[in-house]
Design an enzyme around this catalytic site. Structure first.
Site, PDB file in Angstrom:
ATOM      1  N   SER B 198       8.557   7.658 140.027  1.00 43.94           N
ATOM      2  CA  SER B 198       7.428   6.842 139.576  1.00 43.94           C
ATOM      3  C   SER B 198       7.806   5.370 139.594  1.00 43.94           C
ATOM      4  O   SER B 198       8.982   5.030 139.566  1.00 43.94           O
ATOM      5  CB  SER B 198       7.038   7.197 138.137  1.00 43.94           C
ATOM      6  N   TRP B 261       5.026   9.624 142.735  1.00 44.90           N
ATOM      7  CA  TRP B 261       5.160   9.860 141.291  1.00 44.90           C
ATOM      8  C   TRP B 261       4.693  11.221 140.803  1.00 44.90           C
ATOM      9  O   TRP B 261       4.903  11.563 139.641  1.00 44.90           O
ATOM     10  CB  TRP B 261       4.508   8.737 140.490  1.00 44.90           C
ATOM     11  N   ASP B 321      -6.719   0.988 144.567  1.00 40.95           N
ATOM     12  CA  ASP B 321      -5.766   1.718 143.737  1.00 40.95           C
ATOM     13  C   ASP B 321      -5.969   3.233 143.854  1.00 40.95           C
ATOM     14  O   ASP B 321      -5.853   3.964 142.879  1.00 40.95           O
ATOM     15  CB  ASP B 321      -5.863   1.273 142.261  1.00 40.95           C
TER      16      ASP B 321
END
Lengths: 293, 586
Positions: B198, B261, B321
């Site tokens: 992550s 992640w 995003d």
């Protein structure tokens, strides 16, 4: 600025928070004999650890305030989060997510003082920063370019960076500005570094034409390099925010404490103590804009 | 802090078992590669995240079914204790009467599966001042031999002795100071523990790593951004994507993001690891023209060499995003008498993709949420047809200090589906997808500061589109049809389990464990666990009874974003409890 409705909501919010507040009032702070001051971790020349312990301009200013209040300064080292709102939450009004005790600082330094920011509203028109009070500007900070004149010659505008490399801190405003100005034509010559000091190392090694960053950091970094470099804001005139004021913050229900601190800061700017601190770190001192003229 | 305790009851039963077993056989057998490959078929244990390497989250058990499930009742509840609550996104594991379950703040517990008594607990000692993004969650552990392996918030991989909880090895996956962290469950492939990492910000570059599961020794590492060198047994093993600067400008590939992640899945048929990658860095897409490979993509990696065999990019040049980390689930289906070796994934960007898992070719794709704005659709290769009118503005245009135009974009950056894993039922041949219907206003924020410096940020506000946000959908991967939908007021944030008993289990933030009819979506079972559920349920059989467990404890990324979503979640309480249910014999 605030409408009656918003102000009312604000008061309700404040009332709600004050019941759970663990930040301390003026009386509690004075009675305790110490002052918890939030400063950024590993952030020279403002706050950092050197061989003798905590050092830097903000550390010195924090010591000065604590001494004037006859308190012992204690340092709340803050790891910078994604933006100032996050830092204010972590240091001033809520505490850090990983700290089960949710410890908070009484005072945070190096908080930009900008009324537009203090009174900013979110997507619903509600105040974004109603839980903190920002006050006592003590410095004016600005963007600058540290140039190696052997590479940039007497070209004072940005056109030279089509040919010479320029280091920027990743995801900083100079990164955005230099990456998009002139139709993106400087993009291939941007060298992304984690902080300006990594850029200055490359400048000293002769691989760069310039490093862009905060004037304070560049001045301090250049003072530790052997060679001669040029420091100016030439070429950055088109940036939207070229200079801004730096002040402090407390939790918004502890204004009495902020008034006491504000009085000290004003006195210490007037008597030259703040200027002396900047000189101690080889920085020129520029007063905040409210002291101009 | 680490504390150990051995329950007297278990010790006694272990001794009894040892006596009744032939010499040399231990009560707790080691977990083998074969056990993991067969996890889906063996109903008496759950030894891997995803219940089998493909991550289908399907159990052939059917004692619990649409007729009997109403009689299911809680057998025990186990509290993680302490003041450390927050989001519990874990999926428990079960082996030989012991449950291994991770909790918030990098904690892990071993619990007796019959009594709910704690056998041991381990709490990672986290350094001061670490700043994990989002929430302090953990999604689960891996079992191998006599080890329990899990990742911690300071990006360490820790292997514990499964009997005692004592540390056997501990490795650093990345420096937490540089922004690395770990919350995903590791997976075991061919004796190796395979992990992602992550850390979407701070210029971290994503990578996939394989270590010897017994010792933790690094075998290979594969960076996920074009231009970075991979390594196999310490030797250079080819640059990801062949060379730098094919789909990036300047030196941005060096800090390109694409964090892995959420970890991955493994398909034994094609012998490929499937791993998703996060969004590219920096967030301002106007600074990085190009596709920015391999950000927001799915990668197929050869487990023996660590080389990328194929890739499929769901969101090229991501400016919304839309992490591309969501799980890739291998499944077979019949079409015109032929078996298609497919894989499916439901992306943050709102599209459901069916790929040929042998080569990554696009078979079909379709929206699984309503009113998508950012793209007009997918082309014949599965590439999105961008809707230029809905692109977020260039922050450079805010140089004059104005806020710029606000764009309403669907889905929101939290995605049509976020991390929470979907399930595939081999019985109904449907995917059960936990999705959310929401959009966001995005604008440039010219008055913004970062670490004492002026900055240009972007502002956003998440807004619902309908009265509800959460939506569990039964999706037919062959037709793209949504067979049924279960609407939920609050956003769904937990994983799904499908069973041969024609049931689909999942939890909601309101605290309910729900059991739905897999064919119709009707609610067959409902139980409130006292805090929101954002974990993933499992089921197994023990002493002839079918058990079901789910972790309850509200948190994760949703509570961190306010706005109108906050209205739906503001009264939800935190928690930290494993709830275990069973169907009584009689």
């Amino acid at each position: 600025m605030l409408t009656g409705q918003v102000l009312w909501l604000l008061l309700v919010l404040l009332a709600g928070f004050s019941t759970t507040a663990q930040a301390r009032s003026y009386d509690d702070v004075i009675a305790s004999g110490y002052l918890d001051i939030a400063v950024y971790r590993e952030f020279p020349p403002y706050s950092f650890m050197d061989s003798d312990g905590p050092a830097g301009i903000d550390i010195e200013i924090g010591k000065l305030i604590a001494a004037d209040l006859k308190l012992e300064p204690r340092w709340f080292w803050l790891t910078a989060d994604e933006n100032l709102e996050d830092d204010l939450r972590n240091a001033i009004w809520k505490g850090q997510i990983l700290d089960p005790e949710k410890k908070k600082a009484d005072l945070m330094l190096r908080v930009p003082y900008d009324r537009k920011f203090s009174y900013a509203v979110d997507g619903y028109g509600l105040p974004k920063n109603e839980l903190v009070h920002m006050f006592a500007p003590y410095q004016r900070e600005s963007w600058a370019l540290a140039r190696n004149l052997e590479k940039t010659g007497d070209v004072r505008n940005l056109a030279i960076f089509r040919y010479e490399k320029v280091a920027v801190e990743i995801d900083s405003l100079p990164d955005f500005f230099l990456g998009s100005t002139l139709g993106g034509r400087l993009r291939d010559n941007l060298v992304h570094v984690l902080d300006v000091y990594a850029g200055l190392e490359q400048l000293e090694a002769g691989t760069l034409g310039a490093v862009a960053g905060m004037r304070g950091q560049l001045q301090w970094g250049l003072s530790r390099l052997a060679g001669q470099y040029d420091l100016s804001a030439d070429g950055l005139q088109a940036m939207s925010l070229r200079a801004w004021d730096i002040g402090m913050a407390v939790k918004s229900d502890y204004r009495q404490f902020s008034y006491a601190v504000e009085a000290i800061v004003e006195k210490r700017i007037a008597d030259g103590s703040i200027t002396a601190i900047f000189q101690q770190y080889q920085l020129s001192y520029e007063q905040p804009s409210i002291y101009a003229d | 802090m680490k504390s150990l305790s051995l329950s007297g009851g278990l010790l006694a039963s272990a001794i009894t078992l040892a006596i009744s077993l032939p010499l040399g056989m231990s009560a707790q057998a080691n977990v083998t590669d074969k056990d993991i490959l067969n996890d889906q078929e063996t109903v008496d244990d759950v030894v891997s995240y995803g219940i089998g390497p493909r991550g289908q989250r399907y159990s052939p058990l059917k004692k619990l079914n649409t007729k009997t499930v109403k009689k299911m009742h809680p057998a025990w509840a186990f509290s993680f204790g302490g003041e450390k609550q927050r989001g519990q996104e874990s999926q428990p594991l079960v082996k030989d009467g012991v449950m291994y379950v991770t909790a918030s703040y990098s904690r892990i517990y071993a619990v007796d599966t019959v009594t709910g008594e704690e056998l041991w607990q381990y709490e990672a000692r986290l350094p001061d001042g670490i700043m994990p993004c989002c929430d302090v969650i953990n999604r689960g552990a891996a079992l191998y031999e006599d080890l329990v392996i899990f990742g911690t918030l300071d990006a360490k991989l820790v292997a514990l002795d499964s009997k005692t909880g004592k540390v056997r090895w501990r490795k650093t996956m990345g420096s937490y100071k540089a922004g690395y962290s770990s919350t995903a469950a590791p997976m075991i492939v061919k004796g190796m523990v395979v992990t992602g990492v992550s850390g979407g910000e701070f210029g971290v570059v994503g990578k996939v790593e394989a270590r010897d599961a017994k010792t933790g020794k690094l075998i290979w590492t594969r960076p996920t951004v074009e231009g970075h060198m991979g390594y196999l047994n310490g030797e250079e093993n080819g640059i990801t994507g062949g060379a730098a600067n094919q789909t990036w400008t300047g030196d941005l590939w060096k800090t390109g993001g694409a964090a892995t992640w959420l970890g991955g899945t493994y398909d034994p048929d094609t012998d490929l690891i499937f791993m998703g990658t996060g969004n590219p860095s920096p967030w301002n897409s106007h600074l990085r023209p190009g596709d920015n490979l391999y950000s927001s993509s799915r990668l197929a990696i050869d487990p023996d060499t660590g080389k990328i065999v194929w890739h499929f990019q769901t969101t090229p040049h991501d400016g919304w995003d839309f992490d591309g980390v969501n799980e890739v689930i291998a499944f077979d289906y019949k079409e015109k008498g032929k078996t298609v070796k497919a894989a499916a994934t439901a992306d943050r960007n709102g599209y459901f993709y069916v790929l040929d898992r042998t080569d990554g070719k696009f078979i079909r794709g379709f929206p699984f949420i309503s009113n998508i704005t950012w793209a007009k659709g997918l082309d014949e290769n599965g590439r999105p047809i961008i809707n230029e009118a809905s692109l977020p503005g260039n922050p450079a245009d805010s140089e004059d200090g104005s806020k710029g135009t606000t764009v309403f974009s669907v889905p929101s950056f939290l995605g049509g589906k976020n991390w929470m894993p979907m399930a595939y039922s081999q019985k109904t041949e449907l995917f059960y997808v936990p999705s959310n219907e929401w959009g966001m206003d995005i604008w440039n924020e010219p008055v913004s500061y970062k670490k004492g410096a002026a900055y240009l940020g972007s502002g956003f506000t998440i807004k619902p589109i309908f009265d509800h946000i959460g939506s569990l959908k039964a999706i037919n991967p062959k037709t793209g049809e949504i067979e049924w939908e279960f609407k939920n007021d609050a956003p769904l944030w937990g994983g799904v389990l499908a069973t041969a008993g024609n049931l689909v289990f999942f939890g909601n933030p309101e605290g309910y464990l729900l059991g739905l009819n897999a064919k119709t979506g009707e609610v067959e079972y409902k139980f409130n666990t006292g805090s929101g559920i954002v974990g993933s349920p499992i089921t197994w059989e023990q002493d002839g009874e079918q058990y079901l467990s789910v972790v309850s404890g509200w948190g994760g990324a949703v509570p961190l974003w306010g706005g109108e979503v906050a209205k739906k979640i503001k009264n939800l309480n935190q928690g930290g409890t494993v709830w275990t249910f069973k169907l009584p014999k009689s």
